[in-house]
Design a protein around this motif. Structure first.
Motif, PDB file in Angstrom:
ATOM      1  N   GLU A  29       0.826  -1.214   0.000  1.00 16.19           N
ATOM      2  CA  GLU A  29       0.000   0.000   0.000  1.00 16.19           C
ATOM      3  C   GLU A  29       0.860   1.264   0.000  1.00 16.19           C
ATOM      4  OE1 GLU A  29      -3.296  -0.462  -0.016  1.00 16.19           O
ATOM      5  OE2 GLU A  29      -4.162   1.499   0.470  1.00 16.19           O
ATOM      6  N   HIS A  73      -1.581   3.210   5.506  1.00 22.58           N
ATOM      7  CA  HIS A  73      -2.748   2.369   5.212  1.00 22.58           C
ATOM      8  C   HIS A  73      -4.033   3.098   5.582  1.00 22.58           C
ATOM      9  CE1 HIS A  73       0.286  -0.757   4.790  1.00 22.58           C
ATOM     10  NE2 HIS A  73      -0.649  -1.568   4.295  1.00 22.58           N
ATOM     11  N   MET A  86      -8.754   5.717  -1.585  1.00 25.70           N
ATOM     12  CA  MET A  86      -7.937   4.558  -1.223  1.00 25.70           C
ATOM     13  C   MET A  86      -7.376   3.927  -2.505  1.00 25.70           C
ATOM     14  SD  MET A  86      -9.988   2.548   1.797  1.00 25.70           S
ATOM     15  CE  MET A  86     -11.221   1.840   0.732  1.00 25.70           C
ATOM     16  N   ASP A  89      -6.934  -1.709  -4.650  1.00 25.97           N
ATOM     17  CA  ASP A  89      -6.926  -2.954  -3.873  1.00 25.97           C
ATOM     18  C   ASP A  89      -7.675  -2.781  -2.566  1.00 25.97           C
ATOM     19  OD1 ASP A  89      -5.094  -5.207  -5.048  1.00 25.97           O
ATOM     20  OD2 ASP A  89      -4.076  -3.316  -5.529  1.00 25.97           O
ATOM     21  N   SER A  90      -7.405  -1.701  -1.856  1.00 24.52           N
ATOM     22  CA  SER A  90      -8.074  -1.484  -0.574  1.00 24.52           C
ATOM     23  C   SER A  90      -9.577  -1.351  -0.752  1.00 24.52           C
ATOM     24  CB  SER A  90      -7.512  -0.227   0.118  1.00 24.52           C
ATOM     25  OG  SER A  90      -6.232  -0.515   0.666  1.00 24.52           O
ATOM     26  N   GLU A  93     -10.957  -4.834  -1.354  1.00 26.88           N
ATOM     27  CA  GLU A  93     -10.870  -5.681  -0.163  1.00 26.88           C
ATOM     28  C   GLU A  93     -11.940  -5.299   0.861  1.00 26.88           C
ATOM     29  OE1 GLU A  93      -6.055  -6.143  -0.850  1.00 26.88           O
ATOM     30  OE2 GLU A  93      -6.828  -4.876   0.781  1.00 26.88           O
ATOM     31  N   GLN A  94     -12.082  -4.004   1.108  1.00 25.50           N
ATOM     32  CA  GLN A  94     -13.052  -3.577   2.125  1.00 25.50           C
ATOM     33  C   GLN A  94     -14.484  -3.843   1.667  1.00 25.50           C
ATOM     34  OE1 GLN A  94     -12.397   0.020   4.293  1.00 25.50           O
ATOM     35  NE2 GLN A  94     -10.170  -0.181   4.327  1.00 25.50           N
ATOM     36  N   ILE A 126      -4.717  -2.362  10.939  1.00 24.03           N
ATOM     37  CA  ILE A 126      -4.521  -3.098   9.686  1.00 24.03           C
ATOM     38  C   ILE A 126      -4.843  -4.570   9.905  1.00 24.03           C
ATOM     39  CG2 ILE A 126      -2.845  -3.775   7.926  1.00 24.03           C
ATOM     40  CD1 ILE A 126      -1.308  -1.202   8.657  1.00 24.03           C
ATOM     41  N   CYS A 128      -5.998  -8.202   7.472  1.00 18.38           N
ATOM     42  CA  CYS A 128      -6.216  -8.762   6.139  1.00 18.38           C
ATOM     43  C   CYS A 128      -7.706  -9.074   6.007  1.00 18.38           C
ATOM     44  CB  CYS A 128      -5.360 -10.018   5.971  1.00 18.38           C
ATOM     45  SG  CYS A 128      -5.559 -10.786   4.345  1.00 18.38           S
ATOM     46  N   ILE A 163      -1.820  -9.548   3.492  1.00 19.04           N
ATOM     47  CA  ILE A 163      -2.435  -8.706   2.454  1.00 19.04           C
ATOM     48  C   ILE A 163      -1.584  -8.762   1.184  1.00 19.04           C
ATOM     49  CG2 ILE A 163      -2.967  -6.306   1.821  1.00 19.04           C
ATOM     50  CD1 ILE A 163      -3.527  -5.858   4.895  1.00 19.04           C
ATOM     51  N   ARG A 167      -2.567  -9.966  -2.583  1.00 18.90           N
ATOM     52  CA  ARG A 167      -2.444  -9.061  -3.730  1.00 18.90           C
ATOM     53  C   ARG A 167      -1.522  -9.682  -4.786  1.00 18.90           C
ATOM     54  NH1 ARG A 167      -2.339  -2.917  -1.047  1.00 18.90           N
ATOM     55  NH2 ARG A 167      -4.411  -3.098  -0.079  1.00 18.90           N
TER      56      ARG A 167
END
Lengths: 296, 296, 296, 296
Positions: A29, A73, A86, A89-90, A93-94, A126, A128, A163, A167
């Motif tokens: 990140e 992050h 963000m 990827d973030s 993921e969220q 943080i 995963c 994480i 990725r």
């Protein structure tokens, strides 16, 4: 982000450093310096060795740089998420964990935990998230808030390694040990054969929100689903309910059933604790009985 | 209404006619003439013979009198109920089925059915509500609305006979064949012994309303509940869910379970079609498997 | 007879006729004329087509030739067998079914049936013995003895087709539909995992002889056996018992068991009726309970 | 010996001492002095108190008298048995355990153990045989032969107390804690109801002899046997097989089953370790699956 085609380790080993860093950029990140450091360590004998090199680059950096990296992050379900601020990827993921669809009360709970966490540790929480459900993120959050700062910093680096591995898995062939598997099958012990055409629905349960439908499938001629209920990714740690429309199945076989039938939509509720584990949750059923177990 | 003490058949046989009629007055909704007619047939050899005499008195009456009697019954979830204008028995019966706590939409559905039924048949819809859940009353209502008038009048008299039998059961010793029974037990097949101290909750499910908790119990040293989940009355035809807090049980035995446990609160969902039947719904469980069946 | 290497269909299609007949010679008992007739029909698109050609060659022959062919088969457990006067295939097939190890009473029973059969039909009793146990051969023998001559002759030709298919299977790649499969697995529902290291023994039961051990294996890390209990051949129709040394397994896991344990060597007894079917017979066990079913 | 009618405690309390001793004479093998001593302690508040008084009388006697009493017991499967030279109780007890029908090898084994035991301890091996099968007597014999003399003498007195209790139980009302219970029931989970008319056979298994049929029964309308498979006595510690003719049951229900059926005579093999325990061993079956467990 799911890329069009995964790279092979050979391709990564033979790229120039700039291309390598571009290819794996967001893996860490907002910190391409980690990828650049790993680029210098090529060639890698395995994707695990690449993952280890990224981990080592972080651990080898001066504390200030580690701290800045961790601080870079985004909060979980935080303002960055709402402001569209963000990495892709973030965001993915969220959203995958349902954090984009919390109730206001849910957001408030996360904000309160985020604030308390930042006050205590000075960096964002943080985790995963692809290994978790909403419930287990909250449970983990509360457990980790109670840890000491050094232990928690180490825990955060461990989560970052997870994480990074996931990725990498979207970009590179051959990442191992990061997927779980949830599968089922339905056996008709009335007729002594697999039960085809049974509607199966998997829902993630949550103390703090409505159940989320994770999969809707139908059993095939082998009484199995064509694909696992969850596969190709970690199993979010959490609680689930899978339902089987066994009443409709037996009615379709021409059995005379009472009205209402003794068994209609059979629910199995179970917990997943091992994100990389294999959970097989079958149903053995007659119109008057059923059994289930954690199989393999 | 539950009386302080049930009368014996001998007592009923030896009373004078006025006392007999007073004792059994409300057994036939607003129609003591039926009880008076039966009084003249004494002595009865059995409570079944008394029930048969009441039934015969109705069937022997002129059609006009039968029709007036049927018409004297209150609507289900109707204006009489809301105005407090029903016999005590009717009030208790309708409340027992959850008809006193319908949503406005539920009331509207009942009123529409009541109106359509009265328009078609000219008398109120009569059903032995103690044998039904909200869902099965509605399903029955719709099914019967489609019948011809003579068949439906006969069906209504049959339901009245069931209502009478259950009202007799609250006043007289020895009424038979009017109760069902729903029971359970929990067997710990991990340790090979009955499972004591397991929290058990039974809920009636409904398409048109929230689940209603019917019973909350705990298993005793034999892995059974001290009383049946439903007993001493008909089983309301409908759909149920019984849950067993088996995760807490195994944790209390000192077993190390994952977090979350594979099995925690195990739900069994089943339908009851025979109001006077015996349903035994046991749970055989380890921390990793369970089975259930309709037992006896 | 198991040959060193199986031929491919392409090889059979490209051989000269003499080599083809030599290669498949014994496929039809003492009747190379059938193979020669099929040779002329090459090339075959599939092994099924080859099988069909052999079948057609028999059916197309004059009745006298068919009769002579059928008559050229040895008796089951007959004098030819004892005198060492059969084709190698026949010797292997009859031994595989246990017909080489009958008691004197068993031989006597077969001889009496052979005699009665020859008296009635004028040719020997032919059955595809690899699809049968001793018990089912005798049951079949008695059932077929009651048939009319034309039906029985047709039945005999059908059995010859099955024998031919299995003999082809030992010589040619790609024969399909002639194998069954009997498999098992052991699941430890006490610990929620596959049970490795469990001794498994399969025995064929017989009314007219001692049980014959068919397989002795041990479960692997997946709770399965490395090979099926029976595979790569038809399942002999008959009755079986498979035992699982589950007491030793749980004792080895360190569980304290009573002496004697509640469960020690668990037997499952089952019948196989479909020689080409797939029978999966698992065991789900705790020290205090077990379940089995015909799975898939 | 089973007497015509059991005595009540009140009767025993009110008899004169001579009658008391006559009534309970053989309760203590060849030692009426023990019964006489207990007679003086009357009245007893319970049968347990009577049993305790007999036990106390033995323990209070001088060692020589204890030793003589112990020495007065017959060998198991010994010469006294063969010569017809034992009390009636001993004859019945030993026959009940199958010790009257040992093979010559079995007798030889017992004689060798008897001799070794007498050489080491100077008195005969005493065990409450009604609590044991042939196998568990031999296992116990070998285990106890390894004990020290004082421990073994104490063990022998403990066994005598158990023998006395069971002999009291045949003569006196109200003996408690000396019976076990082995029961079963058969549930047809294909039809969701108890399975009536199923032939059930219980056999005691033995390493050193043929299985002994213990009970042959048929299930009643409740799927249970009218009497327990073993009841009203201790359960002989040992290994058992109970078989259920479930194939015949399903065939009689008109189900079309393959030939041979997948399930025909289902065997359950289990061990009994608690002579005074309750073992419930049910069978839940369809034509294609079954389950069993130690229930309660």
């Amino acid at each position: 982000m799911e890329s069009a085609r995964k790279l092979t380790l050979a391709e990564l080993n033979s790229m120039d450093a700039a291309a390598f860093t571009a290819a794996l950029g967001e893996v860490c990140e907002n910190a391409t310096w980690i990828v650049s450091a790993a680029a210098a360590r090529r060639p890698f004998a395995s994707v695990d060795a690449l993952r280890a090199a990224l981990r080592a680059a972080i651990r080898a950096a001066p504390v200030e740089r580690q701290t800045a990296f961790v601080a870079g992050h985004p909060d979980l379900a935080g303002k960055a998420a709402r402001a569209g601020d963000m990495t892709d990827d973030s965001v993915a993921e969220q959203a995958g964990a349902g954090l984009d669809s919390l109730t206001e009360a849910g957001y408030a709970r996360f904000h309160a935990l985020n604030d308390a966490y930042r006050r205590k540790f000075g960096f964002p929480f943080i985790v995963c998230v692809r290994r978790h459900s909403r419930d287990s993120i909250l449970a983990t959050f509360e457990r980790r808030l109670a840890q000491s700062a050094p232990v928690e910093f180490d825990t955060a680096l461990g989560e970052i390694d997870r994480i990074v591995a996931l990725r990498l898995d979207t970009r590179v062939e051959g990442v191992t040990g990061v997927h779980g598997r949830l599968s089922t099958h339905v056996l008709d012990t009335h007729l002594g054969q697999p039960a085809p055409g049974v509607a199966v629905e998997l829902r993630e349960l949550s103390d703090s929100g409505a159940p989320r439908v994770v999969a809707r499938m139908e059993t095939n001629a082998d009484g199995r689903t064509d694909a696992p209920l969850i596969g190709g990714r970690p199993l979010p740690i959490g609680r689930y309910e899978v339902t089987f429309a066994i009443g409709a199945y037996f009615a379709a076989r021409g059995l005379e059933l009472p009205e209402p039938p003794f068994l209609d939509v059979v629910p199995l509720r179970f917990g997943v604790a091992e994100a990389e584990g294999h959970y097989h949750v079958p149903l053995l059923a007659t119109p008057w009985s059923y059994a289930t177990y954690r199989g393999s």
